[in-house]
Every structure is written in C-alpha cells, then in structure tokens.
Design an enzyme around this catalytic site. Sequence first.
Site, short mmCIF file in Angstrom:
data_model
loop_
_atom_site.label_atom_id
_atom_site.label_comp_id
_atom_site.label_asym_id
_atom_site.label_seq_id
_atom_site.Cartn_x
_atom_site.Cartn_y
_atom_site.Cartn_z
N VAL A 62 44.69 -52.77 32.07
CA VAL A 62 44.54 -53.82 31.04
C VAL A 62 43.08 -54.07 30.66
O VAL A 62 42.81 -54.89 29.78
CB VAL A 62 45.22 -55.15 31.44
CG1 VAL A 62 46.73 -54.96 31.53
CG2 VAL A 62 44.66 -55.73 32.73
N THR A 106 45.36 -50.95 43.16
CA THR A 106 45.68 -51.60 44.44
C THR A 106 47.13 -52.08 44.48
O THR A 106 47.61 -52.47 45.54
CB THR A 106 44.73 -52.80 44.73
OG1 THR A 106 44.81 -53.74 43.65
CG2 THR A 106 43.29 -52.34 44.88
N GLY A 107 47.80 -52.07 43.36
CA GLY A 107 49.23 -52.40 43.33
C GLY A 107 50.04 -51.26 43.91
O GLY A 107 49.53 -50.15 44.12
N TYR A 161 33.50 -59.82 42.17
CA TYR A 161 34.79 -60.53 42.06
C TYR A 161 34.55 -61.97 41.59
O TYR A 161 35.16 -62.44 40.64
CB TYR A 161 35.48 -60.50 43.41
CG TYR A 161 36.85 -61.13 43.44
CD1 TYR A 161 37.91 -60.57 42.74
CD2 TYR A 161 37.09 -62.28 44.20
CE1 TYR A 161 39.17 -61.13 42.79
CE2 TYR A 161 38.35 -62.84 44.26
CZ TYR A 161 39.40 -62.27 43.56
OH TYR A 161 40.65 -62.84 43.61
N LYS A 175 35.62 -63.57 37.92
CA LYS A 175 36.59 -64.66 37.79
C LYS A 175 35.96 -65.87 37.13
O LYS A 175 36.63 -66.59 36.39
CB LYS A 175 37.14 -65.03 39.17
CG LYS A 175 38.04 -63.95 39.79
CD LYS A 175 39.34 -63.78 39.01
CE LYS A 175 40.31 -62.87 39.75
NZ LYS A 175 41.57 -62.66 39.02
N THR A 232 46.10 -66.74 50.42
CA THR A 232 47.57 -66.71 50.40
C THR A 232 48.04 -65.52 51.23
O THR A 232 47.36 -64.50 51.28
CB THR A 232 48.06 -66.59 48.94
OG1 THR A 232 47.51 -67.68 48.20
CG2 THR A 232 49.57 -66.62 48.84
N TYR A 279 38.81 -69.42 24.57
CA TYR A 279 40.00 -69.14 23.75
C TYR A 279 40.81 -70.40 23.53
O TYR A 279 41.47 -70.55 22.48
CB TYR A 279 40.86 -68.04 24.38
CG TYR A 279 40.55 -66.68 23.80
CD1 TYR A 279 39.31 -66.09 24.03
CD2 TYR A 279 41.47 -65.99 23.01
CE1 TYR A 279 39.00 -64.84 23.49
CE2 TYR A 279 41.18 -64.76 22.47
CZ TYR A 279 39.94 -64.19 22.70
OH TYR A 279 39.64 -62.98 22.16
N GLY A 285 51.41 -55.86 42.19
CA GLY A 285 50.59 -56.35 43.30
C GLY A 285 51.34 -57.37 44.15
O GLY A 285 52.51 -57.69 43.88
N ASN A 344 41.29 -58.95 26.81
CA ASN A 344 42.45 -58.28 26.20
C ASN A 344 43.73 -59.10 26.37
O ASN A 344 44.55 -59.19 25.44
CB ASN A 344 42.65 -56.89 26.82
CG ASN A 344 41.56 -55.92 26.41
OD1 ASN A 344 40.97 -56.06 25.35
ND2 ASN A 344 41.28 -54.93 27.25
#
Length: 317
Positions: free
Chosen positions: A64, A42-43, A152, A156, A182, A166, A17, A106
Amino acid sequence: MFPKSKRPISVVTGGAGFLGSHLTDRLLAEGHRVIAIDNLITGNTANIEHLAGNEDYKFIKHDVSNYIFVPGEVNHVFHFASPASPIDYLKFPIPTLKVGALGTHNTLGLAKDKKATFIIASTSECYGDPLIHPQREDYWGNVNPVGPRGCYDEAKRFAEAMTRAYHRYHAVDTHIVRIFNTYGPRMRLEDGRVVPAFIAQALRNEPLTVFGDGSQTRSFCYVSDLIDGIFKLSMTDYHEPVNIGNPREMTIKQFGEEIRRIIGTNSELEYRPLPVDDPKVRQPDITLAKKLLGWEPKVAFEEGIVRTIDYFRSRVT
Ligand code: UDP
C-alpha cells in the site's frame, strides 16, 4: 446485522498481520464485507487461511506504499499495515517509513475518494521514552528521530499528522488509535517481541532473554480487548488520538517470572544488553477511552497468556 445490500465494506491494510487478521474476523462477525490488503513482508497467510472460500472476504496482495486501486464502494478504511516489532523495523526501516508515510497518504486518498471513514493504527511509540507516566493522549512524547526505533516512531507520528490534515483540509472522517503492547494468538513466534520470545523460550526450557536489568515496564493488552476498543472507536465521530491498551503494568522481569510460573519451566532469566532507546516505562491512561467508548479491557492477564501459550505450543519446535 445489516440487510445484505446495506452491508458495510471495509478495507483492512495489513490484513494478514496479527492485528489486521483479528480485526478482519471482528468486522466479518459484525456483518461487514472485508477487502484485506497485505504485501506479506511480515504478514502471514496462515492468519487468514480460515477465511478461504468466505464470500464476504477478499484478499489482495499489494504494497500500500504504492497506489491502491479498489473498485466499487468502500465505507471504512483501516490502515493497519506496518512492520511492528523492533526487530522487524530494524530489518525493514525503509518499508516501515514508507508504509507509515506513503501508505498513510494512499489509504487516506482512498478514504477521501470513497467518502469512507478512516482509522489509522498508531502506537504508544509516539510517546517514545516517556517523561510522563502513565501516558495520556495530550503528552507529545520524547522520541529520538534518528535512533533505531525512529523509523517506526516518526513514521507513525507523520501518519497521525497526515491523518489530521486530511480531516482538517478534506473533512475525511478520521480516527487515530494509539495501540499499546498487545499480545495473543497469531503473533509471529520469531518476531522478537517479548511475549512470543519468552513463551517460546519457556516452552523449550531455554533461558529467558531479559534485556537490561528487566526493570523496564510494559502493560500488555489481550488482542480481543484491543480489537473491541478499536471497533468501538471507529464507530464514533471523535477525531483526536485515543489510547487503547491495558493499564496493568509490570516489569519485564516480573513478566518473565509469570511466564515461568504459568508454563512451569525451569528456564533461568538470562540478562542481555538493553537495546538502544528501549522505553523505560509504558502504561496507557485509558480515561478517555473509558469515557468516550464505555470500553475497558476485560481479559485477565493469566487467561490471555494461557490462550496465547496454547496457540504457541503446537508451533514451537
Ligand atoms: N525484551 C526482553 N527480551 C526479549 C525481547 C524483549 O527483555 O527477548 C524487552 C524489551 O527490551 C522491552 C520489552 O521487553 O523492554 C518489550 O519489548 P517488545 O519488543 O515486546 O516491545 P516494545 O514495547 O519494546 O516495542
């Protein structure tokens, strides 16, 4: 630089990406070996073709959101896989939720198993349509979970919660970067975000499609600055979220006018309806990043935009 036997091994998800490929280049330049994983929804392999034949680099085509198998040692896991533009996550809402939720689970599991550090690419979307301006890390946000952007934003937010769990429960060395808008080379021309959209329209002498009245603001960070902040954060022992972005704020109308001026086009501004839940303002407070990392953006807006235009020029038809 590290001696050959001591070189860190980094896994980068979303490695083909926009951000994942720039992060890979930085890690390789820092002496890491990189295993990039991407399902290419999308990559784009064009972003990594310059790495073909590099013996420190390996690419695995994999989603993933399913179990990840990486043999051998891993020292750092960077979870950067996700559709990231509003039209992409409108097109792929379920994969977006899955990669933020299952993909984060994962990749955290991989980091735990390998005793690797973990860095999640989170987002200013965690702040939603913010009621606090500029946005500081201790603001909890104003997000519509069931709106078009919810898939989205909530994925997130879940990813951040999972990452913290974790850290707390399994003592994984985790980091959370909240990435603000960005831009730079390797954005997809057709990804619908305002930077490639306006540049492509201006290069074609077409009208620039301003959504709403163009008074909404964004603060644009050039990609090399962003990657520098992320790399520095990944080397700390700080575990709370950190904003990385450029505080230089402008309205979308001003942005359109800047693009017209820099490209030197006659394109008009053409007003279109504002998408649902489009945030009205967005500007990072980077006090924490400055203090913690000694980091701040260096690339001036015009310099970054000119580099981005140069990248798009040969790709616009
Ligand atoms: N926008 C626009 N015209 C476009 C694409 C986007 O006016 O062709 C606006 C959009 O409504 C938003 C801002 O530009 O207010 C930034 O949109 P983008 O999709 O780049 O990212 P966002 O910050 O909304 O995630």
